[in-house]
Scaffold this motif. Sequence first.
Motif, mmCIF file in Angstrom:
data_model
loop_
_atom_site.group_PDB
_atom_site.id
_atom_site.type_symbol
_atom_site.label_atom_id
_atom_site.label_comp_id
_atom_site.label_asym_id
_atom_site.label_seq_id
_atom_site.Cartn_x
_atom_site.Cartn_y
_atom_site.Cartn_z
ATOM 1 N N MET A 1 1.133 30.539 93.877
ATOM 2 C CA MET A 1 1.405 29.104 93.832
ATOM 3 C C MET A 1 0.199 28.372 93.276
ATOM 4 S SD MET A 1 2.310 26.395 96.912
ATOM 5 C CE MET A 1 0.616 26.077 97.370
ATOM 6 N N THR A 2 0.453 27.395 92.404
ATOM 7 C CA THR A 2 -0.594 26.483 91.966
ATOM 8 C C THR A 2 -0.143 25.061 92.262
ATOM 9 O OG1 THR A 2 0.283 26.251 89.716
ATOM 10 C CG2 THR A 2 -1.301 28.046 90.115
ATOM 11 N N TYR A 3 -1.121 24.176 92.405
ATOM 12 C CA TYR A 3 -0.839 22.776 92.713
ATOM 13 C C TYR A 3 -1.714 21.918 91.820
ATOM 14 C CZ TYR A 3 -0.834 18.342 95.292
ATOM 15 O OH TYR A 3 -0.742 17.020 95.637
ATOM 16 N N PHE A 4 -1.072 21.006 91.057
ATOM 17 C CA PHE A 4 -1.796 20.139 90.133
ATOM 18 C C PHE A 4 -1.405 18.700 90.410
ATOM 19 C CE2 PHE A 4 -1.908 17.780 86.087
ATOM 20 C CZ PHE A 4 -3.254 17.902 85.784
ATOM 21 N N ARG A 25 6.975 32.090 87.628
ATOM 22 C CA ARG A 25 7.089 30.863 88.422
ATOM 23 C C ARG A 25 7.621 29.731 87.547
ATOM 24 N NH1 ARG A 25 1.833 32.356 90.349
ATOM 25 N NH2 ARG A 25 0.923 30.739 89.054
ATOM 26 N N HIS A 26 8.204 28.744 88.209
ATOM 27 C CA HIS A 26 8.732 27.581 87.521
ATOM 28 C C HIS A 26 7.936 26.354 87.938
ATOM 29 C CE1 HIS A 26 12.251 29.782 86.048
ATOM 30 N NE2 HIS A 26 12.334 30.311 87.258
ATOM 31 N N ARG A 27 7.821 25.400 87.018
ATOM 32 C CA ARG A 27 7.212 24.128 87.366
ATOM 33 C C ARG A 27 8.156 23.361 88.290
ATOM 34 N NH1 ARG A 27 3.181 26.176 85.437
ATOM 35 N NH2 ARG A 27 2.236 25.635 83.434
ATOM 36 N N ARG A 28 7.591 22.676 89.250
ATOM 37 C CA ARG A 28 8.392 21.822 90.122
ATOM 38 C C ARG A 28 7.635 20.530 90.356
ATOM 39 N NH1 ARG A 28 12.623 22.975 94.815
ATOM 40 N NH2 ARG A 28 12.747 20.877 95.662
ATOM 41 N N ILE A 29 8.304 19.405 90.078
ATOM 42 C CA ILE A 29 7.682 18.095 90.240
ATOM 43 C C ILE A 29 7.844 17.658 91.687
ATOM 44 C CG2 ILE A 29 7.770 15.682 89.504
ATOM 45 C CD1 ILE A 29 9.085 16.808 86.878
ATOM 46 N N VAL A 30 6.771 17.093 92.246
ATOM 47 C CA VAL A 30 6.806 16.596 93.611
ATOM 48 C C VAL A 30 6.166 15.216 93.643
ATOM 49 C CG1 VAL A 30 4.618 17.698 94.242
ATOM 50 C CG2 VAL A 30 6.291 17.155 96.026
ATOM 51 N N CYS A 31 6.726 14.337 94.473
ATOM 52 C CA CYS A 31 6.151 12.992 94.620
ATOM 53 C C CYS A 31 6.108 12.627 96.092
ATOM 54 C CB CYS A 31 6.949 11.975 93.810
ATOM 55 S SG CYS A 31 6.165 10.351 93.708
ATOM 56 N N GLY A 32 7.230 12.187 96.647
ATOM 57 C CA GLY A 32 7.267 11.868 98.076
ATOM 58 C C GLY A 32 7.411 13.080 98.964
ATOM 59 N N ALA A 33 8.011 14.156 98.433
ATOM 60 C CA ALA A 33 8.190 15.449 99.112
ATOM 61 C C ALA A 33 9.179 15.400 100.271
ATOM 62 C CB ALA A 33 6.857 16.013 99.601
ATOM 63 N N THR A 34 9.901 14.293 100.451
ATOM 64 C CA THR A 34 10.835 14.217 101.579
ATOM 65 C C THR A 34 12.006 15.190 101.408
ATOM 66 O OG1 THR A 34 11.985 12.369 100.516
ATOM 67 C CG2 THR A 34 10.254 11.830 102.092
ATOM 68 N N ALA A 38 13.282 19.189 103.474
ATOM 69 C CA ALA A 38 14.643 19.451 103.942
ATOM 70 C C ALA A 38 15.204 20.773 103.426
ATOM 71 C CB ALA A 38 15.566 18.314 103.502
ATOM 72 N N GLU A 39 14.499 21.426 102.522
ATOM 73 C CA GLU A 39 14.997 22.674 101.948
ATOM 74 C C GLU A 39 14.442 23.853 102.740
ATOM 75 O OE1 GLU A 39 14.933 23.160 97.703
ATOM 76 O OE2 GLU A 39 14.862 20.995 97.392
ATOM 77 N N ALA A 40 15.250 24.344 103.668
ATOM 78 C CA ALA A 40 14.783 25.413 104.548
ATOM 79 C C ALA A 40 14.485 26.700 103.791
ATOM 80 C CB ALA A 40 15.825 25.676 105.630
ATOM 81 N N ALA A 41 15.195 26.939 102.687
ATOM 82 C CA ALA A 41 15.024 28.190 101.945
ATOM 83 C C ALA A 41 13.945 28.095 100.874
ATOM 84 C CB ALA A 41 16.347 28.594 101.309
ATOM 85 N N LEU A 42 13.270 26.972 100.788
ATOM 86 C CA LEU A 42 12.262 26.798 99.750
ATOM 87 C C LEU A 42 11.087 27.756 99.946
ATOM 88 C CD1 LEU A 42 11.294 25.062 97.317
ATOM 89 C CD2 LEU A 42 10.130 23.603 98.982
ATOM 90 N N VAL A 43 10.703 28.445 98.870
ATOM 91 C CA VAL A 43 9.550 29.347 98.891
ATOM 92 C C VAL A 43 8.465 28.706 98.028
ATOM 93 C CG1 VAL A 43 8.703 31.661 98.388
ATOM 94 C CG2 VAL A 43 11.076 31.333 99.149
ATOM 95 N N PRO A 44 7.477 28.033 98.623
ATOM 96 C CA PRO A 44 6.476 27.312 97.825
ATOM 97 C C PRO A 44 5.769 28.186 96.801
ATOM 98 C CG PRO A 44 6.310 26.696 100.136
ATOM 99 C CD PRO A 44 7.270 27.847 100.076
ATOM 100 N N ALA A 45 5.537 29.454 97.117
ATOM 101 C CA ALA A 45 4.789 30.321 96.213
ATOM 102 C C ALA A 45 5.539 30.620 94.923
ATOM 103 C CB ALA A 45 4.442 31.627 96.923
ATOM 104 N N ALA A 46 6.838 30.317 94.881
ATOM 105 C CA ALA A 46 7.633 30.606 93.693
ATOM 106 C C ALA A 46 7.480 29.537 92.620
ATOM 107 C CB ALA A 46 9.101 30.748 94.067
ATOM 108 N N PHE A 47 6.709 28.483 92.918
ATOM 109 C CA PHE A 47 6.623 27.372 91.987
ATOM 110 C C PHE A 47 5.170 27.023 91.653
ATOM 111 C CE2 PHE A 47 10.555 26.834 94.369
ATOM 112 C CZ PHE A 47 11.473 26.620 93.364
ATOM 113 N N ASP A 48 5.011 26.421 90.483
ATOM 114 C CA ASP A 48 3.798 25.699 90.134
ATOM 115 C C ASP A 48 4.100 24.225 90.352
ATOM 116 O OD1 ASP A 48 2.359 27.925 89.435
ATOM 117 O OD2 ASP A 48 2.882 27.819 87.315
#
Length: 295
Positions: A1-4, A25-34, A38-48
């Motif tokens: 996982m990377t975080y920018f 890995r795929h890019r994923r945009i985050v802002c408020g993160a709300t 709510a995504e119980a199956a989310l695997v943070p390490a699978a995304f940039d």
Amino acid sequence: MTYFRATTCDEALARLAERNPHDGRHRRIVCGATDCFAEAALVPAAFDWVDISRIEALRRIARDGRTVRIGAAASWEDILATSWLPASLRQAAQGVGSRQIRVQGTLGGNLCHASPVADGMPPLLALDAQVELASARGGRRLPLLAFVTGPRDIALHPDELLVAIEFALPRDDARTAFIKCTNRDGSALAVVSAAVHVRVGDNSRIAEIAVVVGGASPVARRMHAIEAALMGRPIDALAAIVGSVESVASAPLPELAPIDDGRGTAAHRTALVRVAIARALTSCLEESHHGASFV
């Protein structure tokens, strides 16, 4: 996982353009993160992760003449506090969770999450909103309905960013309203919702109307049959108008495809559609009758 964490749109777009097809890995945009929480199956390490929450240009709410531009990172609390925005959009903002969620959650995130019950969709569709998308390759615009194509499905390319939502501010003689039907008082997801945008002509008849229902189809939908049935009706016969809504909405509506789930059955949703539309329409027409401002 990377975080920018980007501080400008150019930084974010450059990061989104730097795709490595070999890292898996795929890019994923985050802002408020709300929505992420709510995504119980989310695997943070699978995304940039590309954080756009510090990009001030994406938080602005502005108007140029009658053109309204809301940055994708504008929070629901910002929308609620902007008194000149249409009533329907501020009513939707008021019903989005607790104040903590409204402060953190964003309009752009709500649209990109593409839930069938997204509170932002009905009022924006009733206002004929468009979205502005940007990438390092350039920008493009899409009607909102062409952007949100299904549950959790949006027409956003991997290197693109939703930067703004635009629509025309309703005329002074127009009214808007948003109604959300839930299974309990307080913060809750909609079972169905409805937004109405109505303009009454000089002859006290409905001259323009848009009716949108959320939660009763894969994406929020315009109710063209109901709009056609109400066009030209005199507003002094409000009871007859509401009766017409109930009559038309009880017939098969090709725009809708309600489902059975934990929040309600398809039959329950169909019944609530009539309630939500009638309440929203009544709010608009009563304001028109008394000459109240649409905001």
